[in-house]
Design a protein around this motif. Structure first.
Motif, PDB file in Angstrom:
ATOM      1  N   GLY A 161      17.079  82.151  -7.210  1.00  0.00           N
ATOM      2  CA  GLY A 161      17.567  83.356  -7.876  1.00  0.00           C
ATOM      3  C   GLY A 161      16.765  84.596  -7.571  1.00  0.00           C
ATOM      4  N   ASP A 162      15.469  84.457  -7.303  1.00  0.00           N
ATOM      5  CA  ASP A 162      14.626  85.615  -7.017  1.00  0.00           C
ATOM      6  C   ASP A 162      14.987  86.259  -5.688  1.00  0.00           C
ATOM      7  OD1 ASP A 162      13.268  85.235  -9.379  1.00  0.00           O
ATOM      8  OD2 ASP A 162      11.673  84.038  -8.464  1.00  0.00           O
ATOM      9  N   ARG A 163      15.659  85.489  -4.813  1.00  0.00           N
ATOM     10  CA  ARG A 163      16.005  86.009  -3.489  1.00  0.00           C
ATOM     11  C   ARG A 163      17.425  86.558  -3.430  1.00  0.00           C
ATOM     12  NH1 ARG A 163      13.610  80.910   0.011  1.00  0.00           N
ATOM     13  NH2 ARG A 163      11.458  81.076  -0.693  1.00  0.00           N
ATOM     14  N   LEU A 164      18.185  86.367  -4.483  1.00  0.00           N
ATOM     15  CA  LEU A 164      19.542  86.892  -4.491  1.00  0.00           C
ATOM     16  C   LEU A 164      19.526  88.418  -4.521  1.00  0.00           C
ATOM     17  CD1 LEU A 164      21.557  84.645  -6.974  1.00  0.00           C
ATOM     18  CD2 LEU A 164      21.774  84.737  -4.498  1.00  0.00           C
ATOM     19  N   SER A 165      20.452  89.013  -3.798  1.00  0.00           N
ATOM     20  CA  SER A 165      20.587  90.468  -3.843  1.00  0.00           C
ATOM     21  C   SER A 165      21.117  90.880  -5.212  1.00  0.00           C
ATOM     22  CB  SER A 165      21.556  90.932  -2.754  1.00  0.00           C
ATOM     23  OG  SER A 165      22.871  90.467  -3.037  1.00  0.00           O
ATOM     24  N   ALA A 166      20.986  92.161  -5.515  1.00  0.00           N
ATOM     25  CA  ALA A 166      21.490  92.665  -6.798  1.00  0.00           C
ATOM     26  C   ALA A 166      22.990  92.422  -6.915  1.00  0.00           C
ATOM     27  CB  ALA A 166      21.174  94.150  -6.925  1.00  0.00           C
ATOM     28  N   ALA A 167      23.720  92.627  -5.820  1.00  0.00           N
ATOM     29  CA  ALA A 167      25.173  92.419  -5.839  1.00  0.00           C
ATOM     30  C   ALA A 167      25.504  90.950  -6.091  1.00  0.00           C
ATOM     31  CB  ALA A 167      25.777  92.884  -4.516  1.00  0.00           C
ATOM     32  N   ALA A 168      24.759  90.031  -5.455  1.00  0.00           N
ATOM     33  CA  ALA A 168      25.009  88.603  -5.648  1.00  0.00           C
ATOM     34  C   ALA A 168      24.692  88.179  -7.078  1.00  0.00           C
ATOM     35  CB  ALA A 168      24.182  87.788  -4.659  1.00  0.00           C
ATOM     36  N   ARG A 169      23.669  88.782  -7.665  1.00  0.00           N
ATOM     37  CA  ARG A 169      23.355  88.453  -9.061  1.00  0.00           C
ATOM     38  C   ARG A 169      24.472  88.922  -9.994  1.00  0.00           C
ATOM     39  NH1 ARG A 169      18.075  89.974  -7.394  1.00  0.00           N
ATOM     40  NH2 ARG A 169      18.287  92.045  -8.352  1.00  0.00           N
ATOM     41  N   LEU A 170      25.069  90.057  -9.676  1.00  0.00           N
ATOM     42  CA  LEU A 170      26.190  90.539 -10.482  1.00  0.00           C
ATOM     43  C   LEU A 170      27.384  89.589 -10.388  1.00  0.00           C
ATOM     44  CD1 LEU A 170      26.096  94.375  -9.684  1.00  0.00           C
ATOM     45  CD2 LEU A 170      25.662  93.300 -11.911  1.00  0.00           C
ATOM     46  N   MET A 171      27.658  89.117  -9.175  1.00  0.00           N
ATOM     47  CA  MET A 171      28.770  88.181  -8.992  1.00  0.00           C
ATOM     48  C   MET A 171      28.480  86.851  -9.676  1.00  0.00           C
ATOM     49  SD  MET A 171      31.731  87.243  -7.965  1.00  0.00           S
ATOM     50  CE  MET A 171      32.470  88.232  -6.654  1.00  0.00           C
ATOM     51  N   ARG A 172      27.243  86.396  -9.590  1.00  0.00           N
ATOM     52  CA  ARG A 172      26.874  85.152 -10.269  1.00  0.00           C
ATOM     53  C   ARG A 172      27.123  85.277 -11.776  1.00  0.00           C
ATOM     54  NH1 ARG A 172      20.659  83.411 -10.261  1.00  0.00           N
ATOM     55  NH2 ARG A 172      20.619  85.400 -11.393  1.00  0.00           N
ATOM     56  N   ALA A 173      26.693  86.387 -12.350  1.00  0.00           N
ATOM     57  CA  ALA A 173      26.898  86.599 -13.784  1.00  0.00           C
ATOM     58  C   ALA A 173      28.387  86.648 -14.119  1.00  0.00           C
ATOM     59  CB  ALA A 173      26.212  87.889 -14.222  1.00  0.00           C
ATOM     60  N   GLN A 174      29.189  87.289 -13.251  1.00  0.00           N
ATOM     61  CA  GLN A 174      30.632  87.385 -13.490  1.00  0.00           C
ATOM     62  C   GLN A 174      31.262  85.999 -13.557  1.00  0.00           C
ATOM     63  OE1 GLN A 174      33.053  90.457 -13.482  1.00  0.00           O
ATOM     64  NE2 GLN A 174      33.747  88.694 -14.650  1.00  0.00           N
ATOM     65  N   ILE A 175      30.875  85.105 -12.627  1.00  0.00           N
ATOM     66  CA  ILE A 175      31.455  83.763 -12.584  1.00  0.00           C
ATOM     67  C   ILE A 175      30.957  82.907 -13.751  1.00  0.00           C
ATOM     68  CG2 ILE A 175      31.548  81.625 -11.245  1.00  0.00           C
ATOM     69  CD1 ILE A 175      31.451  83.375  -8.714  1.00  0.00           C
ATOM     70  N   LEU A 176      29.648  82.977 -14.023  1.00  0.00           N
ATOM     71  CA  LEU A 176      29.080  82.148 -15.088  1.00  0.00           C
ATOM     72  C   LEU A 176      29.583  82.568 -16.471  1.00  0.00           C
ATOM     73  CD1 LEU A 176      25.366  81.726 -13.913  1.00  0.00           C
ATOM     74  CD2 LEU A 176      27.248  80.101 -13.698  1.00  0.00           C
ATOM     75  N   GLU A 177      29.859  83.855 -16.649  1.00  0.00           N
ATOM     76  CA  GLU A 177      30.278  84.357 -17.953  1.00  0.00           C
ATOM     77  C   GLU A 177      31.792  84.417 -18.111  1.00  0.00           C
ATOM     78  OE1 GLU A 177      28.328  88.120 -18.273  1.00  0.00           O
ATOM     79  OE2 GLU A 177      26.314  87.260 -18.092  1.00  0.00           O
ATOM     80  N   TRP A 178      32.519  84.025 -17.076  1.00  0.00           N
ATOM     81  CA  TRP A 178      33.973  84.061 -17.127  1.00  0.00           C
ATOM     82  C   TRP A 178      34.499  83.101 -18.182  1.00  0.00           C
ATOM     83  CZ3 TRP A 178      37.349  87.413 -15.586  1.00  0.00           C
ATOM     84  CH2 TRP A 178      38.694  87.071 -15.498  1.00  0.00           C
TER      85      TRP A 178
END
Length: 292
Positions: free
Chosen positions: A270-287
């Motif tokens: 997770g520390d290596r994910l880009s800011a955009a990828a972290r946003l997408m991860r949150a979108q999918i996990l919180e869906w």
């Protein structure tokens, strides 16, 4: 040992086929052979067994794992610099076996973050492991385990799997069936290794039987049409039943505790994910997957 040679090695290691790797890399096969030979000479050990078909040996597998991580780190660094220069908008590389479950999260994400460039890749779980290690993708949604070192994961949804039948089928009005009811049914399904086929094989193996398969295809839409035309029956996840509401196919629940699909999201550290990828991860996990 330059980066280009390492990328060539990874292609040959993945395909275990020189001419196929040469075609993919768009280089001449003799040139590629010389590059691999020089790499082996530099390392002081062969990386492939050449008796018969070209095969990666134990030393080659050990070296491949290190090269994938090294090339992945370089790619992550390149993307970090590009993101910094572009003002932080960045891009997301998302892989999935099928994008049907992701249509909602993707639509919401692109509406909320139109500045982010989204790259979608359809691939099998085995390909996802390699792509995550090489940092060719940021996130993967899979219905089978993806066991790549240094990655993290979270279950996002567990959905029941239904039986789809032609409308005039003997089980069309059953409402609920047991796997024993399906013993002699003709099945339309996917290739071995994909989740639908694995589930079908497991249901029958639990009863010391084999499914009667009349068609193998990876085209989801074609599978649905084949069922509606009476060719056979098929297993579909609950989202298909919700998405494809048509009288041409009837649905029945399957009375077996294993008859479900688990969707998991996988990502690199997770520390290596880009800011955009972290946003997408949150979108999918919180869906809200409840209706899935």
């Amino acid at each position: 040992m330059d980066l280009n040679t390492l990328r060539q090695f990874l292609a040959v290691a993945r395909l275990e086929h020189l001419s196929g790797a040469a075609a993919e890399l768009r280089v001449a096969q003799p040139s590629l052979s010389r590059s691999i030979a020089r790499l082996e000479a530099e390392l002081g050990a062969p990386l492939f067994d050449r008796a018969g078909r070209l095969q990666l040996n134990d030393t080659g597998r050990l070296f491949r794992d290190h090269v994938e991580r090294a090339v992945g780190e370089l790619e992550a660094g390149r993307r970090a610099v590009a993101e910094s220069l572009s003002g932080g908008a960045g891009s997301v590389r998302l892989a999935s076996e099928t994008f049907l479950p992701l249509t909602g999260p993707i639509a919401a994400f692109t509406a909320a973050h139109p500045e982010v460039e989204l790259h979608l890749h359809q691939m099998a779980p085995a390909e996802m492991e390699r792509a995550l290690l090489a940092q060719e993708v940021d996130l993967c949604l899979a219905s089978q385990p993806v066991a790549a070192p240094g990655t993290e994961s979270a279950v996002v949804a567990v959905e029941p799997v239904w039986l789809a039948t032609p409308p005039g089928h003997r089980l069309a009005s059953a409402g609920r069936v047991s796997p024993d009811d399906l013993a002699d049914e003709p099945f339309v399904t996917t290739r071995p290794g994909l989740w639908q086929r694995r589930l079908l094989d497991r249901l029958f193996a639990d009863r010391n039987r084999e499914p009667r398969i009349v068609c193998e295809t990876d085209e989801t839409a074609a599978t649905f049409v084949l069922v509606s035309s009476g060719i056979g029956v098929c297993l579909f996840p609950a989202i298909a039943r919700v998405t494809w509401t048509t009288p041409e196919v009837a649905w029945a629940a399957i009375d077996d505790p294993h008859c479900h699909r688990t969707l998991s999201l996988h990502w690199t550290d997770g520390d290596r994910l880009s800011a955009a990828a972290r946003l997408m991860r949150a979108q999918i996990l919180e869906w809200q997957w409840a209706g899935h």
